[in-house]
Every structure is written in structure tokens, then in C-alpha cells.
Design a protein around this motif. Structure first.
Motif, mmCIF file in Angstrom:
data_model
loop_
_atom_site.group_PDB
_atom_site.id
_atom_site.type_symbol
_atom_site.label_atom_id
_atom_site.label_comp_id
_atom_site.label_asym_id
_atom_site.label_seq_id
_atom_site.Cartn_x
_atom_site.Cartn_y
_atom_site.Cartn_z
ATOM 1 N N GLU A 131 44.425 84.009 -17.224
ATOM 2 C CA GLU A 131 45.160 82.981 -17.963
ATOM 3 C C GLU A 131 44.907 81.595 -17.381
ATOM 4 O OE1 GLU A 131 49.249 83.599 -18.891
ATOM 5 O OE2 GLU A 131 49.018 85.755 -19.226
ATOM 6 N N MET A 132 44.852 81.514 -16.049
ATOM 7 C CA MET A 132 44.613 80.228 -15.403
ATOM 8 C C MET A 132 43.199 79.726 -15.688
ATOM 9 S SD MET A 132 46.599 80.872 -11.798
ATOM 10 C CE MET A 132 46.500 79.203 -11.197
ATOM 11 N N LYS A 133 42.232 80.617 -15.650
ATOM 12 C CA LYS A 133 40.853 80.219 -15.949
ATOM 13 C C LYS A 133 40.723 79.732 -17.388
ATOM 14 C CE LYS A 133 38.299 83.070 -12.623
ATOM 15 N NZ LYS A 133 37.345 84.205 -12.461
ATOM 16 N N LYS A 134 41.381 80.434 -18.291
ATOM 17 C CA LYS A 134 41.322 80.045 -19.700
ATOM 18 C C LYS A 134 41.951 78.680 -19.919
ATOM 19 C CE LYS A 134 42.657 81.628 -24.322
ATOM 20 N NZ LYS A 134 43.347 82.702 -25.101
ATOM 21 N N SER A 135 43.036 78.413 -19.208
ATOM 22 C CA SER A 135 43.759 77.154 -19.388
ATOM 23 C C SER A 135 43.043 75.964 -18.767
ATOM 24 C CB SER A 135 45.162 77.267 -18.785
ATOM 25 O OG SER A 135 45.899 78.303 -19.398
ATOM 26 N N THR A 136 42.144 76.231 -17.832
ATOM 27 C CA THR A 136 41.475 75.142 -17.099
ATOM 28 C C THR A 136 39.957 75.154 -17.256
ATOM 29 O OG1 THR A 136 41.325 76.485 -15.082
ATOM 30 C CG2 THR A 136 43.311 75.132 -15.363
ATOM 31 N N GLN A 137 39.460 75.918 -18.228
ATOM 32 C CA GLN A 137 38.007 76.060 -18.391
ATOM 33 C C GLN A 137 37.355 76.455 -17.053
ATOM 34 O OE1 GLN A 137 39.576 73.101 -19.991
ATOM 35 N NE2 GLN A 137 39.784 74.724 -21.526
ATOM 36 N N ASN A 138 37.829 77.585 -16.562
ATOM 37 C CA ASN A 138 37.325 78.157 -15.304
ATOM 38 C C ASN A 138 37.499 77.189 -14.133
ATOM 39 O OD1 ASN A 138 36.305 80.322 -13.884
ATOM 40 N ND2 ASN A 138 34.175 79.621 -14.074
ATOM 41 N N PHE A 139 38.694 76.572 -14.069
ATOM 42 C CA PHE A 139 39.076 75.647 -12.994
ATOM 43 C C PHE A 139 38.219 74.379 -12.964
ATOM 44 C CE2 PHE A 139 40.314 79.894 -11.219
ATOM 45 C CZ PHE A 139 41.688 79.715 -11.296
#
Length: 251
Positions: free
Chosen positions: A176-184
Motif C-alpha cells: 500500500e505504501m509503495k502504491k501511494s508513493t510510486q515505489n517511494f
């Protein structure tokens, strides 16, 4: 790269299709996305239903979270409990969201919605302690603290606690975090933490967000962040969308 006017909300799972925090922030030109930090497994609903049916044994019920409300809702749905007489009792809730859920799902009106913390709720209950001859039913989660119980027991107000849900870290939090940040790659300007357990669940990934401004909801979450040496830029005193927005706009 920091994405200006973007916020990640580290919250627990919700049943609602829309999120009031996201909606208010986005209406103020802040791109807000929720990352689910925790998920819940409900337990002991049969025992909870039995206690609900023994309404004459209690002064009222205390809801410490929306999950506790949902546990009562599920128990009633599964075991056909009648809550009509509970609505005449002295019922309390920590926080406006919990109180509103109780009203919406159970038609139980609760006092203490504006208390914001277990300590403040205890003070409100104690004000009318002479009205309580019997214990309160107290459904709770696996991560409950003893604050409320300890404060009330000082005044000889007893709680009949029952574990109704287990809390565990969201197994999909990294995705979910990667999706929200375009893989950080696109790091949000703001991180909003709603609970100490949410801080713990995201700790392994916070090295990606060293330039983000951190907002805590409540002093307990603030303390949890500071104990992990995470600088806190603002603290929302109440768990409401408006309080979070106010903090973001003040930073």
C-alpha cells in the motif's frame, strides 16, 4: 522527491467506502491517501452477546473505539440481541467517531464524545459516580491500556471487560505504501499518525520519509513517535478531520 500538499494518513482499516479525513483534506487542495496500518479479527462474540442479554447486571456500556461498537453490532446481528433497554442506560464513548458509530449502528446515544482520551472520559464518568450501582460492560481490543480501568477503580467504579477483537499489522502495508508513493519516489509532504500501534506498524519504512512533516493525533501517539526519535511537527488534540486539517495548515 517531496510532493507538496500531499499527505499519507496512517490509519486502521475502515468499513466505509469514503473517508472523512481524505474528503476534507482533498476539498482543501491536499492530496490525501490512507494507508491501512492495522486489521482486526473479532472474537468472543458469543460471550459478548450473552453479556448484552444480561443488561440488568450493568449500569451501562463503555465504547473505547469504533471496533468495539462494531463488535456489539456483529454480536447482535449473529445472536439476535435486543439493545432497547441498553439505550436507557448510562453509556459512554471515547471520541466523536466512536459515539457517532454507536448512534448510527446501535441507536445507542453515548456521553463523553468530546473527551478525546481515556483519562478525560474517566473524569466525566466519575462526575456522576453516585448514579452507578453496577459495573459497566467494557468490550475492548487486544491492545487496550489499563488507564480507564485504573482511573475508575480509584473511585470504586468497576468495569466488566471482555476481549472482542485482536489487532494485527496489515500484512499488505508495504504494498500500500509503495502504491501511494510510486515505489517511494514521490514522498508526501505530510505524514499523519493516528495511533501508537500505527507508528509501530510503519516503523520499518519511515527511513523513506525523513523529509516529511509528521503530525500526531493526540499526546499518546506523539509520545510513541518521540520515543522512536521521530520529530513531530504538529499534534491534533482531537481525532477529527478538522483538527488534522488545522495542523497541516499551521505548519
Amino acid at each position: 522527491m517531496i510532493s507538496k500538499r500531499k499527505a499519507l494518513l496512517f490509519k486502521t482499516q475502515t468499513e466505509q467506502s469514503s473517508d472523512k479525513y481524505e474528503a476534507l483534506l482533498q476539498s482543501n487542495q491536499i492530496d490525501a491517501t490512507t494507508v491501512n496500518t492495522l486489521v482486526f479479527d473479532f472474537v468472543n462474540l458469543d460471550l459478548l452477546a450473552k453479556n448484552l442479554q444480561n443488561f440488568e447486571d450493568y449500569s451501562g456500556i463503555i465504547f473505547s473505539s469504533p471496533r468495539c461498537v462494531n463488535a456489539v453490532y456483529l454480536a447482535c446481528k449473529q445472536f439476535n440481541c435486543d439493545l432497547s433497554l441498553w439505550r436507557q442506560k448510562n453509556n459512554f464513548a471515547v471520541g466523536t467517531k466512536t459515539a457517532q458509530d454507536s448512534l448510527d449502528k446501535l441507536r445507542i446515544e453515548c456521553k463523553g464524545a468530546d473527551s478525546g482520551s481515556a483519562v478525560n472520559l474517566a473524569k466525566e464518568i466519575i462526575k456522576e459516580k453516585t448514579n452507578y450501582r453496577k459495573p459497566f460492560l467494557y468490550p475492548h481490543g487486544s491492545l487496550k491500556t489499563d488507564t480507564l480501568t485504573a482511573e475508575l477503580e480509584k473511585e470504586n467504579i468497576c468495569l466488566d471487560g471482555i476481549l472482542v477483537y485482536h489487532t494485527k499489522e496489515n500484512p499488505n502495508i508495504e504494498e500500500e505504501m509503495k502504491k501511494s508513493t510510486q515505489n517511494f519516489q514521490n514522498i508526501p509532504e505530510f505524514l499523519v499518525f493516528f495511533s501508537p500501534s500505527g507508528v509501530q506498524a510503519t516503523l520499518s519504512y519511515l527511513s523513506h520519509f525523513t523529509d516529511s512533516k509528521v503530525i500526531a493525533i493526540g499526546p499518546t501517539t506523539e509520545t510513541a513517535l518521540k520515543e522512536k526519535n521521530i520529530q513531530v511537527s504538529g499534534v491534533a488534540k482531537q481525532p477529527t478531520p478538522q483538527d488534522v486539517l488545522d495542523q497541516i495548515l499551521q505548519i
